[in-house]
Design a protein around this motif. Structure first.
Motif, PDB file in Angstrom:
ATOM      1  N   LEU A 154       0.832  -1.218   0.000  1.00 40.90           N
ATOM      2  CA  LEU A 154       0.000   0.000   0.000  1.00 40.90           C
ATOM      3  C   LEU A 154       0.864   1.265   0.000  1.00 40.90           C
ATOM      4  CD1 LEU A 154      -2.893  -1.089   2.415  1.00 40.90           C
ATOM      5  CD2 LEU A 154      -2.920  -1.024  -0.091  1.00 40.90           C
ATOM      6  N   ASP A 155       2.033   1.159   0.617  1.00 38.99           N
ATOM      7  CA  ASP A 155       2.975   2.280   0.621  1.00 38.99           C
ATOM      8  C   ASP A 155       3.473   2.563  -0.807  1.00 38.99           C
ATOM      9  OD1 ASP A 155       5.215   4.023   1.543  1.00 38.99           O
ATOM     10  OD2 ASP A 155       6.444   2.277   1.046  1.00 38.99           O
ATOM     11  N   ILE A 156       3.811   1.495  -1.533  1.00 36.30           N
ATOM     12  CA  ILE A 156       4.267   1.668  -2.922  1.00 36.30           C
ATOM     13  C   ILE A 156       3.118   2.213  -3.782  1.00 36.30           C
ATOM     14  CG2 ILE A 156       5.101   0.424  -4.999  1.00 36.30           C
ATOM     15  CD1 ILE A 156       7.250   0.591  -2.819  1.00 36.30           C
ATOM     16  N   LEU A 157       1.909   1.709  -3.542  1.00 39.02           N
ATOM     17  CA  LEU A 157       0.741   2.160  -4.294  1.00 39.02           C
ATOM     18  C   LEU A 157       0.500   3.662  -4.078  1.00 39.02           C
ATOM     19  CD1 LEU A 157      -1.884   1.515  -5.942  1.00 39.02           C
ATOM     20  CD2 LEU A 157      -2.995   1.139  -3.740  1.00 39.02           C
ATOM     21  N   THR A 158       0.526   4.088  -2.820  1.00 33.30           N
ATOM     22  CA  THR A 158       0.282   5.497  -2.501  1.00 33.30           C
ATOM     23  C   THR A 158       1.315   6.392  -3.187  1.00 33.30           C
ATOM     24  OG1 THR A 158      -0.530   4.789  -0.362  1.00 33.30           O
ATOM     25  CG2 THR A 158       0.007   7.118  -0.562  1.00 33.30           C
ATOM     26  N   ARG A 159       2.553   5.955  -3.134  1.00 33.13           N
ATOM     27  CA  ARG A 159       3.606   6.760  -3.772  1.00 33.13           C
ATOM     28  C   ARG A 159       3.492   6.717  -5.292  1.00 33.13           C
ATOM     29  NH1 ARG A 159       8.160   3.983  -0.575  1.00 33.13           N
ATOM     30  NH2 ARG A 159       9.563   5.010  -2.039  1.00 33.13           N
ATOM     31  N   GLY A 160       3.035   5.588  -5.814  1.00 34.71           N
ATOM     32  CA  GLY A 160       2.826   5.476  -7.261  1.00 34.71           C
ATOM     33  C   GLY A 160       1.754   6.437  -7.746  1.00 34.71           C
ATOM     34  N   LEU A 161       0.744   6.638  -6.904  1.00 34.99           N
ATOM     35  CA  LEU A 161      -0.356   7.528  -7.283  1.00 34.99           C
ATOM     36  C   LEU A 161       0.061   9.004  -7.273  1.00 34.99           C
ATOM     37  CD1 LEU A 161      -3.293   5.705  -5.496  1.00 34.99           C
ATOM     38  CD2 LEU A 161      -3.104   6.110  -7.966  1.00 34.99           C
ATOM     39  N   GLU A 162       1.223   9.284  -6.706  1.00 36.16           N
ATOM     40  CA  GLU A 162       1.739  10.657  -6.787  1.00 36.16           C
ATOM     41  C   GLU A 162       2.395  10.902  -8.145  1.00 36.16           C
ATOM     42  OE1 GLU A 162       4.133  11.392  -3.325  1.00 36.16           O
ATOM     43  OE2 GLU A 162       2.443  10.854  -2.044  1.00 36.16           O
ATOM     44  N   LEU A 163       2.724   9.817  -8.832  1.00 41.66           N
ATOM     45  CA  LEU A 163       3.388   9.943 -10.134  1.00 41.66           C
ATOM     46  C   LEU A 163       2.445   9.692 -11.300  1.00 41.66           C
ATOM     47  CD1 LEU A 163       6.592   7.868  -9.279  1.00 41.66           C
ATOM     48  CD2 LEU A 163       6.441  10.350  -9.424  1.00 41.66           C
ATOM     49  N   PHE A 164       1.436   8.870 -11.057  1.00 48.64           N
ATOM     50  CA  PHE A 164       0.516   8.473 -12.130  1.00 48.64           C
ATOM     51  C   PHE A 164      -0.924   8.797 -11.731  1.00 48.64           C
ATOM     52  CE2 PHE A 164       4.225   5.714 -12.299  1.00 48.64           C
ATOM     53  CZ  PHE A 164       4.581   5.787 -13.634  1.00 48.64           C
ATOM     54  N   ASP A 165      -1.758   9.120 -12.740  1.00 49.23           N
ATOM     55  CA  ASP A 165      -3.162   9.408 -12.440  1.00 49.23           C
ATOM     56  C   ASP A 165      -3.876   8.166 -11.949  1.00 49.23           C
ATOM     57  OD1 ASP A 165      -3.050  12.059 -13.188  1.00 49.23           O
ATOM     58  OD2 ASP A 165      -3.331  11.573 -15.308  1.00 49.23           O
ATOM     59  N   LYS A 166      -3.590   7.063 -12.623  1.00 44.54           N
ATOM     60  CA  LYS A 166      -4.255   5.803 -12.249  1.00 44.54           C
ATOM     61  C   LYS A 166      -3.231   4.680 -12.157  1.00 44.54           C
ATOM     62  CE  LYS A 166      -8.931   6.567 -13.959  1.00 44.54           C
ATOM     63  NZ  LYS A 166      -9.547   6.878 -12.696  1.00 44.54           N
ATOM     64  N   VAL A 167      -3.461   3.794 -11.197  1.00 46.10           N
ATOM     65  CA  VAL A 167      -2.590   2.624 -11.065  1.00 46.10           C
ATOM     66  C   VAL A 167      -3.462   1.371 -11.102  1.00 46.10           C
ATOM     67  CG1 VAL A 167      -1.019   1.358  -9.541  1.00 46.10           C
ATOM     68  CG2 VAL A 167      -0.793   3.846  -9.754  1.00 46.10           C
ATOM     69  N   ILE A 168      -3.070   0.432 -11.952  1.00 46.98           N
ATOM     70  CA  ILE A 168      -3.762  -0.856 -11.981  1.00 46.98           C
ATOM     71  C   ILE A 168      -2.984  -1.824 -11.097  1.00 46.98           C
ATOM     72  CG2 ILE A 168      -4.538  -2.815 -13.367  1.00 46.98           C
ATOM     73  CD1 ILE A 168      -4.596  -1.029 -15.814  1.00 46.98           C
ATOM     74  N   ILE A 169      -3.632  -2.335 -10.071  1.00 42.40           N
ATOM     75  CA  ILE A 169      -3.023  -3.413  -9.291  1.00 42.40           C
ATOM     76  C   ILE A 169      -3.346  -4.692 -10.041  1.00 42.40           C
ATOM     77  CG2 ILE A 169      -3.079  -4.695  -7.121  1.00 42.40           C
ATOM     78  CD1 ILE A 169      -3.529  -2.223  -5.637  1.00 42.40           C
ATOM     79  N   ALA A 170      -2.326  -5.343 -10.562  1.00 44.62           N
ATOM     80  CA  ALA A 170      -2.539  -6.534 -11.392  1.00 44.62           C
ATOM     81  C   ALA A 170      -2.077  -7.776 -10.633  1.00 44.62           C
ATOM     82  CB  ALA A 170      -1.796  -6.385 -12.718  1.00 44.62           C
ATOM     83  N   ILE A 171      -3.051  -8.563 -10.206  1.00 41.73           N
ATOM     84  CA  ILE A 171      -2.729  -9.768  -9.440  1.00 41.73           C
ATOM     85  C   ILE A 171      -2.316 -10.867 -10.413  1.00 41.73           C
ATOM     86  CG2 ILE A 171      -3.553 -11.395  -7.704  1.00 41.73           C
ATOM     87  CD1 ILE A 171      -5.806  -9.346  -7.077  1.00 41.73           C
ATOM     88  N   ALA A 172      -1.091 -11.336 -10.234  1.00 40.20           N
ATOM     89  CA  ALA A 172      -0.534 -12.289 -11.197  1.00 40.20           C
ATOM     90  C   ALA A 172      -0.674 -13.722 -10.729  1.00 40.20           C
ATOM     91  CB  ALA A 172       0.936 -11.986 -11.416  1.00 40.20           C
ATOM     92  N   TYR A 173      -0.935 -14.568 -11.674  1.00 40.52           N
ATOM     93  CA  TYR A 173      -0.899 -15.991 -11.396  1.00 40.52           C
ATOM     94  C   TYR A 173       0.573 -16.381 -11.460  1.00 40.52           C
ATOM     95  CZ  TYR A 173      -1.197 -20.987 -12.105  1.00 40.52           C
ATOM     96  OH  TYR A 173      -1.013 -22.334 -11.979  1.00 40.52           O
ATOM     97  N   ASN A 174       1.114 -16.853 -10.357  1.00 40.31           N
ATOM     98  CA  ASN A 174       2.536 -17.193 -10.299  1.00 40.31           C
ATOM     99  C   ASN A 174       2.685 -18.710 -10.210  1.00 40.31           C
ATOM    100  OD1 ASN A 174       5.234 -17.571  -9.600  1.00 40.31           O
ATOM    101  ND2 ASN A 174       5.320 -15.670  -8.419  1.00 40.31           N
ATOM    102  N   ILE A 175       3.287 -19.292 -11.253  1.00 41.60           N
ATOM    103  CA  ILE A 175       3.374 -20.760 -11.296  1.00 41.60           C
ATOM    104  C   ILE A 175       4.209 -21.332 -10.157  1.00 41.60           C
ATOM    105  CG2 ILE A 175       2.829 -21.513 -13.654  1.00 41.60           C
ATOM    106  CD1 ILE A 175       5.662 -20.932 -14.469  1.00 41.60           C
TER     107      ILE A 175
END
Ligand code: COA
Length: 162
Positions: free
Chosen positions: A20-41
């Protein structure tokens, strides 16, 4: 010029204060952030994709600038599909560097138009990971300082029964 969109990929099994810390800081740089949940084999998750999505949703307090999605396959293909150019990743310690450097390099070789932006994880969270949090919760330790309340509640429910 501010870029409009970035993708923040990961397993999010479950989402932590570090994410959430990275997300909050990302939103200071970008208008929108997509959290993309990856399927990890390589990782068998504790939570289903739906649960992970739901826990993230509950943890972001209805922020309209965050889109929660999931993907299967290569990250570069997903990034292309959503018309993004930048990927955000958090770096916790030197130990993350090699793996992240490798992934960013492979991704950039496969798609030279895509770039990865790294942010140093805040000092309060550099030592946490989803695996260690699950381990603490499994032994009924407190995870209050590491995860948002909805995640803490869900972890309690899961491990109460075991
Ligand atoms: N604070 C605290 N912890 C953090 C964190 C932060 N800011 N950022 C990551 N972490 C933790 C996670 O909780 C996770 O812990 P865990 O290993 O105990 O579960 C760990 O760091 C790393 O997880 P995550 O960030 O979710 O990465 P990942 O390695 O599970 O997945 C993907 C990375 C999804 C980006 C990558 O696997 C991917 O792109 N997959 C798609 C296939 C592909 O394109 N591969 C690349 C070409 S080979």
């Amino acid at each position: 010029m501010k870029e409009t969109l970035a993708v923040y990929p990961g397993s999010f099994d479950p989402v932590t204060f570090g994410h959430l810390d990275i997300l909050t800081r990302g939103l200071e740089l970008f208008d929108k952030v997509i959290i993309a949940i990856a399927y990890n084999i390589e990782k068998q998750g504790l939570f289903t994709f739906e649960e992970r999505k739901d826990l993230i949703q509950q943890s972001i307090n209805g922020n309209n600038n965050v889109i929660i999605d999931s993907f299967d396959g290569l990250l570069i293909d997903y990034v292309k599909k959503v018309n993004a150019r930048f990927v955000i990743r958090g770096l916790r310690a030197m130990s993350d560097f090699e793996y992240e450097f490798q992934m960013a390099s492979i991704n950039r070789t496969l798609n030279p138009e895509m770039d990865t932006l790294f942010m140093m994880t805040s000092k309060d969270y550099f030592f946490i990971s989803s695996r260690t949090i699950k381990e603490v919760a499994a032994f009924h330790g407190s995870v209050t300082n590491f995860v948002p309340p909805p995640v803490e509640r869900r972890l309690k429910e899961i491990f109460e029964k075991r």
